[in-house]
Design a protein around this motif. Structure first.
Motif, PDB file in Angstrom:
ATOM      1  N   ASP A 355      35.396 -22.455  13.880  1.00 31.64           N
ATOM      2  CA  ASP A 355      35.936 -21.095  13.815  1.00 31.64           C
ATOM      3  C   ASP A 355      34.934 -20.076  14.361  1.00 31.64           C
ATOM      4  O   ASP A 355      35.325 -19.112  15.027  1.00 31.64           O
ATOM      5  CB  ASP A 355      36.312 -20.740  12.380  1.00 31.64           C
ATOM      6  CG  ASP A 355      37.594 -21.432  11.924  1.00 31.64           C
ATOM      7  OD1 ASP A 355      38.341 -21.911  12.806  1.00 31.64           O
ATOM      8  OD2 ASP A 355      37.840 -21.505  10.710  1.00 31.64           O
ATOM      9  N   LEU A 356      33.646 -20.308  14.088  1.00 31.14           N
ATOM     10  CA  LEU A 356      32.622 -19.400  14.615  1.00 31.14           C
ATOM     11  C   LEU A 356      32.566 -19.503  16.135  1.00 31.14           C
ATOM     12  O   LEU A 356      32.435 -18.486  16.838  1.00 31.14           O
ATOM     13  CB  LEU A 356      31.253 -19.745  14.010  1.00 31.14           C
ATOM     14  CG  LEU A 356      30.085 -18.841  14.432  1.00 31.14           C
ATOM     15  CD1 LEU A 356      30.363 -17.383  14.090  1.00 31.14           C
ATOM     16  CD2 LEU A 356      28.782 -19.304  13.779  1.00 31.14           C
ATOM     17  N   ALA A 357      32.704 -20.720  16.661  1.00 26.93           N
ATOM     18  CA  ALA A 357      32.709 -20.908  18.115  1.00 26.93           C
ATOM     19  C   ALA A 357      33.905 -20.189  18.743  1.00 26.93           C
ATOM     20  O   ALA A 357      33.778 -19.537  19.785  1.00 26.93           O
ATOM     21  CB  ALA A 357      32.755 -22.399  18.441  1.00 26.93           C
ATOM     22  N   GLN A 384      28.337 -23.825  23.148  1.00 29.92           N
ATOM     23  CA  GLN A 384      28.060 -25.205  23.566  1.00 29.92           C
ATOM     24  C   GLN A 384      27.187 -25.934  22.553  1.00 29.92           C
ATOM     25  O   GLN A 384      27.280 -27.153  22.386  1.00 29.92           O
ATOM     26  CB  GLN A 384      27.398 -25.208  24.944  1.00 29.92           C
ATOM     27  CG  GLN A 384      28.346 -24.722  26.045  1.00 29.92           C
ATOM     28  CD  GLN A 384      27.670 -24.615  27.399  1.00 29.92           C
ATOM     29  OE1 GLN A 384      27.201 -25.600  27.945  1.00 29.92           O
ATOM     30  NE2 GLN A 384      27.597 -23.405  27.935  1.00 29.92           N
ATOM     31  N   ASN A 385      26.340 -25.197  21.836  1.00 29.01           N
ATOM     32  CA  ASN A 385      25.515 -25.803  20.783  1.00 29.01           C
ATOM     33  C   ASN A 385      26.272 -25.953  19.469  1.00 29.01           C
ATOM     34  O   ASN A 385      26.018 -26.872  18.695  1.00 29.01           O
ATOM     35  CB  ASN A 385      24.252 -24.960  20.553  1.00 29.01           C
ATOM     36  CG  ASN A 385      23.310 -25.012  21.739  1.00 29.01           C
ATOM     37  OD1 ASN A 385      23.174 -26.065  22.365  1.00 29.01           O
ATOM     38  ND2 ASN A 385      22.680 -23.893  22.065  1.00 29.01           N
ATOM     39  N   LEU A 386      27.234 -25.039  19.230  1.00 35.90           N
ATOM     40  CA  LEU A 386      27.986 -25.078  17.973  1.00 35.90           C
ATOM     41  C   LEU A 386      28.958 -26.253  17.915  1.00 35.90           C
ATOM     42  O   LEU A 386      29.159 -26.858  16.862  1.00 35.90           O
ATOM     43  CB  LEU A 386      28.769 -23.765  17.788  1.00 35.90           C
ATOM     44  CG  LEU A 386      28.012 -22.571  17.210  1.00 35.90           C
ATOM     45  CD1 LEU A 386      28.840 -21.302  17.361  1.00 35.90           C
ATOM     46  CD2 LEU A 386      27.688 -22.814  15.729  1.00 35.90           C
ATOM     47  N   VAL A 387      29.606 -26.544  19.039  1.00 35.48           N
ATOM     48  CA  VAL A 387      30.641 -27.593  19.055  1.00 35.48           C
ATOM     49  C   VAL A 387      30.370 -28.568  20.201  1.00 35.48           C
ATOM     50  O   VAL A 387      31.175 -28.711  21.117  1.00 35.48           O
ATOM     51  CB  VAL A 387      32.058 -26.988  19.179  1.00 35.48           C
ATOM     52  CG1 VAL A 387      32.500 -26.369  17.886  1.00 35.48           C
ATOM     53  CG2 VAL A 387      32.127 -25.939  20.309  1.00 35.48           C
ATOM     54  N   LYS A 388      29.250 -29.234  20.147  1.00 33.02           N
ATOM     55  CA  LYS A 388      28.876 -30.170  21.202  1.00 33.02           C
ATOM     56  C   LYS A 388      29.939 -31.259  21.351  1.00 33.02           C
ATOM     57  O   LYS A 388      30.508 -31.723  20.373  1.00 33.02           O
ATOM     58  CB  LYS A 388      27.532 -30.821  20.873  1.00 33.02           C
ATOM     59  CG  LYS A 388      26.338 -29.867  21.004  1.00 33.02           C
ATOM     60  CD  LYS A 388      25.041 -30.561  20.653  1.00 33.02           C
ATOM     61  CE  LYS A 388      23.863 -29.589  20.788  1.00 33.02           C
ATOM     62  NZ  LYS A 388      22.582 -30.227  20.385  1.00 33.02           N
ATOM     63  N   LEU A 392      36.218 -27.356  23.492  1.00 37.36           N
ATOM     64  CA  LEU A 392      35.857 -25.937  23.455  1.00 37.36           C
ATOM     65  C   LEU A 392      34.486 -25.712  24.101  1.00 37.36           C
ATOM     66  O   LEU A 392      34.260 -24.694  24.760  1.00 37.36           O
ATOM     67  CB  LEU A 392      35.841 -25.450  22.001  1.00 37.36           C
ATOM     68  CG  LEU A 392      35.852 -23.930  21.789  1.00 37.36           C
ATOM     69  CD1 LEU A 392      37.133 -23.313  22.319  1.00 37.36           C
ATOM     70  CD2 LEU A 392      35.696 -23.593  20.308  1.00 37.36           C
ATOM     71  N   SER A 393      33.597 -26.677  23.946  1.00 34.13           N
ATOM     72  CA  SER A 393      32.279 -26.599  24.574  1.00 34.13           C
ATOM     73  C   SER A 393      32.408 -26.655  26.095  1.00 34.13           C
ATOM     74  O   SER A 393      31.728 -25.915  26.824  1.00 34.13           O
ATOM     75  CB  SER A 393      31.395 -27.751  24.075  1.00 34.13           C
ATOM     76  OG  SER A 393      30.169 -27.778  24.762  1.00 34.13           O
ATOM     77  N   GLN A 394      33.288 -27.523  26.593  1.00 31.50           N
ATOM     78  CA  GLN A 394      33.509 -27.618  28.034  1.00 31.50           C
ATOM     79  C   GLN A 394      34.149 -26.340  28.570  1.00 31.50           C
ATOM     80  O   GLN A 394      33.819 -25.886  29.674  1.00 31.50           O
ATOM     81  CB  GLN A 394      34.392 -28.826  28.338  1.00 31.50           C
ATOM     82  CG  GLN A 394      33.720 -30.154  28.011  1.00 31.50           C
ATOM     83  CD  GLN A 394      34.626 -31.342  28.285  1.00 31.50           C
ATOM     84  OE1 GLN A 394      35.642 -31.221  28.955  1.00 31.50           O
ATOM     85  NE2 GLN A 394      34.256 -32.493  27.763  1.00 31.50           N
TER      86      GLN A 394
END
Length: 578
Positions: A355-357, A384-388, A392-394
């Motif tokens: 959710d933060l991401a 990218q660090n929160l949801v490796k 969503l990171s991509q």
């Protein structure tokens, strides 16, 4: 030792060294006379050496010792067939089938032997005979596959559906078999056959499985309103479980059928008793309203958001609605400061990593809107660090590349895009490929990248909903960079912006210029299809629309727009489409 020798004999056969293969198999048979693998290997070697007489004698001798083995009759038939003695071969084959009357347990082996020699009609007869002799036998699946190989689609689907009637639990596994034949095109022969059979069975036996299969078929054809009719029937007979209907809403929305999606989500809102599902439904409905509304409707949409948050609160359960509302305020009604403030406050709450991401993603998008690129890049990197390893990171990585492109830092953008072209998300990979090609193609001829910088700026203006300024900058490219690689890109982008402003005549002119001057380039099928859609849906000129849909069909058979163009062409021509 025998296994190694057997492999050696197989290798000799594969390499065409038939005499060596024969000698090796003869030795193996001498040591192991009861081993059928070695025996049939020896027979194959004799046949390759065209010594059919010896092969037949050995098969007949084996048949005398094993009179209950119908496979030997098939081998004798095949040996005769190799000599073009088709009548004799047929007699052996019929004898093999006749033996099933006494020994139906041999059905599978006999059918598989026929299949080995591509005798599919005989294999099908064996399976059918076996099922007639023993109704408990389960040969529907291999029989259906044979019909598929023969192109007998009605027989194939009938066998599959018969199997589903016997064992409904395997229907989901059989979808994989259907998927080999079913296309998006409603007039594809397999689609027509399956639809007819399902409707017939539904009339005779209204089993829920046929509703499910019809719903699946309509989804493959992207006919979401028809799929919804089936899903409602399933819902009423399936303990009123909304999960399938919710998934259908997502499919309809993601494939652009917003009218069907709005109808479906309205049904969910009426039926659900779950506050969680209700919130998801309202979120989807508002998202689609924004996509299909103009500025006059925005005040009403804002009130709907405020009403929902007043009703359900600003807690974690409404975070998706809060994110959407912040984006709506920033991108649609110009309240960027209010949107940023909402998100900054939300980011201070005790949110999950995901959710933060999502919150930081929306915040970064608004910062790009405000051209605060460096701040936006920081947030995208944090995501990218929160949801490796998450999609969503991509997406954040792609937006780093896009933001760098907006800034004019094309080299860094290119580095990020090269990585993303292998993304597990096909949508992100395609977007990355498209932007990468744009940068590469327009950097080769112009080392100063002047036209590319202008185009990137116009792209940013379009992102900011400043269409008039974007159109003017694209016109600058068209006037001052004639003959350069960027020209067709600028024409297409400008045409799409003209359409957004409902300036249909200017959009038409741009598409026609692309087809006149860049007909052999990569954007030609886009321009052709968009022009057909413009004539069909906005300019109400069906003759012209039909003409350009036809060009897609005949000149761009590999286009992603092919299926839709063919469907629309047939509708305009007056074909009866169920």
């Amino acid at each position: 030792m025998f296994a190694q020798t057997d492999q050696l004999a197989r290798n000799y056969l594969d390499q065409g060294e038939y005499e060596k293969a024969l000698k090796t198999y003869q030795d193996l048979v001498k040591e192991n006379p009861g081993n059928s693998t070695y025996f049939y290997g020896m027979i194959s070697a004799y046949q390759q050496l065209e010594d059919f007489t010896t092969a037949e004698a050995l098969l007949l001798e084996r048949k005398e010792r094993s009179p209950n083995n119908p496979m030997l009759l098939i081998e004798l038939g095949y040996n005769a067939s190799l000599q073009r003695q088709e009548e004799k071969a047929g007699q052996f084959y019929e004898a093999a089938l006749a033996e099933l009357q006494e020994r139906p347990n041999y059905t599978y082996s006999v059918a598989r032997n026929f299949e080995k020699y591509s005798l599919l009609d005989l294999a099908a007869r064996a399976y059918q005979q076996g099922m007639k002799l023993n109704p408990e036998s389960k040969f529907d699946l291999p029989l259906a596959r044979i019909f598929g190989e023969q192109g007998k689609l009605e027989e194939m689907f009938t066998s599959y559906l018969d199997l589903i009637e016997k064992e409904p639990v395997i229907s989901y596994n059989l979808i994989r078999e259907f998927d080999r034949y079913i296309l998006e095109d409603t007039e594809n022969t397999a689609n027509v056959v399956l639809r007819k059979l399902l409707l017939q069975r539904l009339q005779k036996n209204p089993g829920i499985i046929y509703n499910e299969l019809l719903a699946w078929l309509f989804v493959q054809q992207k006919e979401y309103a028809k799929a919804f009719a089936q899903e409602k029937a399933i819902y009423l007979r399936n303990d009123k479980d909304l999960q399938r209907i919710i998934q259908l809403t997502v499919n309809a929305k993601s494939n652009g059928d917003l009218e069907a999606a709005k109808e479906i989500v309205s049904f969910i809102i009426e039926e659900t008793t779950s506050s969680n599902i209700l919130l998801q439904a309202y979120q989807l409905l508002l998202d689609m309203k924004i996509a299909t509304s103009g500025e006059k409707e925005y005040p009403g949409i804002k009130k709907e958001y405020e009403g929902l948050l007043a009703r359900f609160g600003n807690g974690p359960e409404t975070i998706r609605i809060q994110l959407d509302y912040a984006g709506f305020r920033a991108f649609k009604i110009g309240e960027t400061a209010e949107g940023i403030s909402m998100l900054q406050e939300l980011a201070t709450k005790n949110l999950s990593g995901f959710d933060l991401a999502a919150t930081k993603m929306q915040l970064a998008d608004i910062l790009v809107l405000e051209e605060k690129f460096n701040q936006a890049l920081i947030f995208y990197s944090q995501i990218q660090n929160l949801v490796k390893n998450d999609e969503l990171s991509q997406e954040a990585r792609f937006k780093v590349a896009r933001t760098s492109y907006f800034k004019g830092d094309f080299e860094w953008a290119q580095n990020q895009l090269d990585v993303l072209k292998a993304s597990s998300s096909q949508l992100i990979a395609n977007d990355a490929m498209e932007l990468s090609m744009l940068i590469k193609d327009n950097s080769r001829e112009d080392s100063t990248q002047t036209a590319l910088k202008k185009y990137a700026r116009a792209d940013l203006l379009a992102f900011q909903n400043r269409s008039t300024e974007a159109i003017a900058l694209l016109e600058d490219i068209l006037q001052n960079h004639k003959g350069e690689k960027m020209e067709d890109e600028a024409l297409l982008k400008q045409a799409l912006l003209f359409e957004a402003e409902e300036n249909w005549t200017k959009a038409e002119a741009n598409y026609l210029k692309i087809l006149q001057h860049f007909y052999k380039d990569i954007l030609a099928d886009n321009a052709t299809f968009f022009l057909a859609e413009l004539y069909n849906k906005k300019l109400k000129n069906p003759d012209k629309a039909r003409e350009f849909y036809e060009q897609i069909i005949f000149n761009f058979p590999d286009s992603i727009y092919f299926v839709e163009a063919r469907r629309n062409y047939r509708q305009l021509r007056g074909d009866a489409i169920e």
